[in-house]
Design a protein around this motif. Structure first.
Motif, PDB file in Angstrom:
ATOM      1  N   ARG A 106       2.325   1.899  -3.408  1.00  0.00           N
ATOM      2  CA  ARG A 106       1.312   2.465  -4.322  1.00  0.00           C
ATOM      3  C   ARG A 106       1.021   3.930  -3.974  1.00  0.00           C
ATOM      4  N   ALA A 107       0.973   4.222  -2.667  1.00  0.00           N
ATOM      5  CA  ALA A 107       0.698   5.603  -2.244  1.00  0.00           C
ATOM      6  C   ALA A 107       1.825   6.529  -2.698  1.00  0.00           C
ATOM      7  N   THR A 121       0.837  -1.207   0.000  1.00  0.00           N
ATOM      8  CA  THR A 121       0.000   0.000   0.000  1.00  0.00           C
ATOM      9  C   THR A 121       0.870   1.255   0.000  1.00  0.00           C
ATOM     10  N   ALA A 167      -7.135   5.611  -5.824  1.00  0.00           N
ATOM     11  CA  ALA A 167      -6.470   6.878  -6.169  1.00  0.00           C
ATOM     12  C   ALA A 167      -5.442   6.651  -7.268  1.00  0.00           C
ATOM     13  N   LEU A 168      -4.672   5.565  -7.173  1.00  0.00           N
ATOM     14  CA  LEU A 168      -3.647   5.261  -8.172  1.00  0.00           C
ATOM     15  C   LEU A 168      -4.298   4.962  -9.529  1.00  0.00           C
ATOM     16  N   VAL A 206      -6.047   3.777  -1.544  1.00  0.00           N
ATOM     17  CA  VAL A 206      -4.816   4.070  -2.295  1.00  0.00           C
ATOM     18  C   VAL A 206      -4.894   3.465  -3.692  1.00  0.00           C
ATOM     19  N   ARG A 207      -5.401   2.251  -3.777  1.00  0.00           N
ATOM     20  CA  ARG A 207      -5.545   1.574  -5.073  1.00  0.00           C
ATOM     21  C   ARG A 207      -6.452   2.389  -6.010  1.00  0.00           C
ATOM     22  N   ARG A 261      -6.130   8.845 -15.865  1.00  0.00           N
ATOM     23  CA  ARG A 261      -6.043  10.233 -16.341  1.00  0.00           C
ATOM     24  C   ARG A 261      -4.812  10.414 -17.225  1.00  0.00           C
ATOM     25  N   ARG A 262      -3.720   9.759 -16.819  1.00  0.00           N
ATOM     26  CA  ARG A 262      -2.482   9.837 -17.602  1.00  0.00           C
ATOM     27  C   ARG A 262      -2.674   9.220 -18.984  1.00  0.00           C
ATOM     28  N   LEU A 273       3.178  10.578  -9.219  1.00  0.00           N
ATOM     29  CA  LEU A 273       2.449  10.873 -10.465  1.00  0.00           C
ATOM     30  C   LEU A 273       1.686  12.190 -10.358  1.00  0.00           C
ATOM     31  N   LEU A 274       1.100  12.428  -9.180  1.00  0.00           N
ATOM     32  CA  LEU A 274       0.365  13.682  -8.980  1.00  0.00           C
ATOM     33  C   LEU A 274       1.322  14.875  -9.051  1.00  0.00           C
ATOM     34  N   MET A 320       3.271  19.715 -15.043  1.00  0.00           N
ATOM     35  CA  MET A 320       2.990  19.855 -16.489  1.00  0.00           C
ATOM     36  C   MET A 320       2.095  21.054 -16.786  1.00  0.00           C
ATOM     37  N   GLU A 379       2.044  15.533 -12.580  1.00  0.00           N
ATOM     38  CA  GLU A 379       0.889  16.201 -13.211  1.00  0.00           C
ATOM     39  C   GLU A 379       0.913  17.699 -12.926  1.00  0.00           C
ATOM     40  N   LEU A 430       3.833   6.039  -5.250  1.00  0.00           N
ATOM     41  CA  LEU A 430       3.737   6.159  -6.706  1.00  0.00           C
ATOM     42  C   LEU A 430       2.651   7.172  -7.081  1.00  0.00           C
ATOM     43  N   THR A 431       1.522   7.112  -6.373  1.00  0.00           N
ATOM     44  CA  THR A 431       0.436   8.057  -6.637  1.00  0.00           C
ATOM     45  C   THR A 431       0.909   9.495  -6.400  1.00  0.00           C
ATOM     46  N   VAL A 458      -5.408   8.245 -11.134  1.00  0.00           N
ATOM     47  CA  VAL A 458      -4.290   9.022 -11.689  1.00  0.00           C
ATOM     48  C   VAL A 458      -3.779   8.357 -12.970  1.00  0.00           C
ATOM     49  N   GLU A 459      -3.660   7.028 -12.949  1.00  0.00           N
ATOM     50  CA  GLU A 459      -3.140   6.324 -14.123  1.00  0.00           C
ATOM     51  C   GLU A 459      -4.094   6.426 -15.310  1.00  0.00           C
TER      52      GLU A 459
END
Lengths: 242, 51
Positions: free
Chosen positions: A228-229, A225, B39-40, B36-37, B46-47, A235-236, A242, A239, A231-232, B43-44
């Motif tokens: 993944r958090a 978890t 949210a990821l 979290v899953r 959207r990308r 990515l944010l 950009m 974003e 990574l999120t 985002v993905e």
């Protein structure tokens, strides 16, 4: 194959995904058997009466409270030396589990202490060092939450973890350092003469293995978890640029 | 149910608190993992949509 391959987040998630169901099943089997055996099918102790049944949760949780911090220490050292993000995130993921284990040890200790010592709490070396360890857990979790930059948070929490390790070790050996508290010495011993009777020993060992597996299962799951958090967040942040 | 005698409050209290805390940490971990899953995934996706 090197252990460091698992520092790759994708590899870590892929491997733990395969292992996790088995760890959960083994955890449920050992913890369930240990606790049911201990609670329902063991006799009372001739001095402690039925309170001896608290041993099946108090000792394993105390053991895991210390071991969780030691695992965090190893993970923090790996972060400091090799800068592997997975190790920092594994330490972060383990902290709430360790805090819960410490809280269980403190509460069940109070429940056990009241009828045996006549008090819920005593400023005994082992009890006090365990309380301080619990506060270190809370401080560690709060520090991760308070700092926005993941790398800075990992650096500072690693240092806190190193400092807190003194209390993790103290909480294990406090009884030997200061022979003045109420808390007894080690309950379990490899010496057959000193060890508790087999009738209590076997379910207690099963419970300890069960608590250990629960920690491993939750540790893997929560690290996934955290990966993944992170990574999120990355990515944010991209974003936003950009 | 075993006969716990005069220590039933202490023994049942210990087990009650332990099981509650263990259930809570597992439930909290599952809930956060789901959040979290999601949210990821958002985002993905959207990308992917933005190329």
């Amino acid at each position: 194959m090197s252990l460091w391959e698992y520092a790759n987040p994708v590899k870590f998630i892929r491997t733990t995904d395969k292992v996790l169901p088995w760890v959960w099943v083994l955890c449920a089997a050992t913890l369930g058997t240990g606790l049911i055996w201990g609670f329902f099918f063991t006799p009372d102790d001739f001095r402690m009466g039925s309170t001896v049944k608290i041993i099946y949760i108090h000792v394993p949780s105390a053991l895991m409270a210390i071991n969780a911090w030691l695992m965090m220490l190893v993970a923090s050292l790996i972060w400091i030396v090799r800068r592997h993000h997975v190790s920092a995130l594994a330490a972060r993921a383990a902290a709430p589990v360790g805090a819960v284990m410490t809280l269980i040890a403190l509460v069940t200790g109070a429940f056990w202490g009241q009828p045996m010592w006549g008090t819920w709490w005593e400023w005994d070396p082992r009890l006090t060092s365990f309380l301080i360890l619990f506060l270190f857990y809370l401080g560690y979790i709060a520090l991760w939450e308070a700092i926005e930059n993941d790398d800075t948070a990992a650096d500072l929490t690693s240092i806190l973890c190193l400092v807190g390790s003194v209390f993790a070790i103290l909480s294990r050996y406090a009884v030997h350092f200061w022979n003045q508290g109420l808390h007894q010495g080690a309950t379990f011993s490899l010496d057959k003469e000193e060890n508790i009777s087999d009738v209590f020993w076997y379910p207690a060992v099963l419970s300890m293995v069960g608590f250990g597996r629960l920690f491993v299962a939750l540790g893997f799951f929560r690290t996934q978890t955290e990966i993944r958090a992170r990574l999120t967040r990355a990515l944010l942040a991209r974003e936003g640029q950009m | 149910m075993p006969v716990l005698g005069k220590y039933s409050l202490e023994v049942l209290g210990s087990y009650g608190v332990t099981l509650t805390l263990l259930v809570l940490i597992v439930a909290f971990s599952l809930r956060r993992a789901r959040k979290v899953r999601l949210a990821l995934e958002e985002v993905e996706s959207r990308r992917v949509a933005n190329g």
